[in-house]
Design an enzyme around this catalytic site. Sequence first.
Site, PDB file in Angstrom:
ATOM      1  N   ALA A  42      33.614  41.284  40.067  1.00 18.13           N
ATOM      2  CA  ALA A  42      34.706  41.879  39.286  1.00 18.13           C
ATOM      3  C   ALA A  42      34.829  41.090  37.994  1.00 18.13           C
ATOM      4  O   ALA A  42      34.581  39.883  37.959  1.00 18.13           O
ATOM      5  CB  ALA A  42      36.017  41.844  40.060  1.00 18.13           C
ATOM      6  N   SER A  45      40.285  40.917  32.190  1.00 17.13           N
ATOM      7  CA  SER A  45      40.533  40.413  30.840  1.00 17.13           C
ATOM      8  C   SER A  45      40.698  38.898  30.798  1.00 17.13           C
ATOM      9  O   SER A  45      40.403  38.271  29.781  1.00 17.13           O
ATOM     10  CB  SER A  45      41.779  41.081  30.258  1.00 17.13           C
ATOM     11  OG  SER A  45      42.870  40.965  31.149  1.00 17.13           O
ATOM     12  N   LYS A  64      36.708  32.379  40.833  1.00 19.29           N
ATOM     13  CA  LYS A  64      37.285  33.009  39.640  1.00 19.29           C
ATOM     14  C   LYS A  64      37.093  32.064  38.459  1.00 19.29           C
ATOM     15  O   LYS A  64      37.541  30.913  38.498  1.00 19.29           O
ATOM     16  CB  LYS A  64      38.770  33.286  39.882  1.00 19.29           C
ATOM     17  CG  LYS A  64      39.480  34.015  38.761  1.00 19.29           C
ATOM     18  CD  LYS A  64      40.913  34.352  39.205  1.00 19.29           C
ATOM     19  CE  LYS A  64      41.660  35.120  38.147  1.00 19.29           C
ATOM     20  NZ  LYS A  64      43.015  35.522  38.617  1.00 19.29           N
ATOM     21  N   ASP A 196      52.377  41.276  39.125  1.00 19.21           N
ATOM     22  CA  ASP A 196      51.208  41.998  38.613  1.00 19.21           C
ATOM     23  C   ASP A 196      50.552  42.793  39.737  1.00 19.21           C
ATOM     24  O   ASP A 196      49.338  42.807  39.893  1.00 19.21           O
ATOM     25  CB  ASP A 196      50.212  41.000  37.996  1.00 19.21           C
ATOM     26  CG  ASP A 196      49.151  41.680  37.148  1.00 19.21           C
ATOM     27  OD1 ASP A 196      49.392  42.805  36.677  1.00 19.21           O
ATOM     28  OD2 ASP A 196      48.076  41.090  36.947  1.00 19.21           O
TER      29      ASP A 196
END
Length: 278
Positions: A42, A45, A64, A196
């Site tokens: 994945a 932004s 990440k 979020d």
Amino acid sequence: ELSTLRDQVPPFPFEEVRRVVESSLGRSLGELFTVFEREPIAAASVAQVHRATLRRNGAIVAVKVRRPDLAEKVALDRSILLAAARFAERVAPSLRLVSLEEAVATFCDAVEQQIHLRNEADHNRRFRANFAGEADLHFPAIFDDACSDEVLTMEFVEGLREDELKTSDVDLRHVVMAGMRCVCRMIFSHGFVHADLHPGNMRFEPNGRIVLFDLGLVAELGERDRLINAQLLFAFATGNGKTVARCFFENAPHTATPDYDAYEAEISAFVERLRRRG
């Protein structure tokens, strides 16, 4: 098109990934991982995610990695946005009624909080503690020795995406009830909310358990905030437009309603339309 920003942004090159990970953690990829997939699973932004296997215990993890130079770009964007908001308020003074500059500053603060992955690790630990014992909700475990401000290493979780649920055997009613219970506990019990929540930040396991991640953006609610939210949601649920109008009015940063009765009537009509749709 905006939905592609969740996890389908064009990735940055693997050599940049290697540089960020090794400089940030102070060890080579080979020292940290037995496997580190070059292609991200994945890319969003703020960061992109690679599947890997930890050398020290063989755990399959999601790594990440923050985009290079992101902090500098965010700082530049902040200065541009705030200057534009100030200019807009001077040109159109009515924009001060919606506190445009304050809203932009709040948005920028949230973005800056989100790009620091140490914050996300802290938020993860807090959510895991808050929901310990909740069988229908899971937050992936963090591997602290492979984390920094630019890198976050967490448990890799397989699961269904939201758009795969309808064709699966997952009990949708169970998922919806668990999700509502989760959000209500965040708002009304803990005052610590994942701010979020969208389909790119959740997965669903075959047993109906919800997995939430990407925890960089959160909101903290004090006792008064929680009470206002409770009053507002109850008023919406019961079709009480007058209470909805009063809650909005009394908690607005600026109030310049020349005709409160007309304002209240408009809000009441809006709430009634929502109630009929429900």
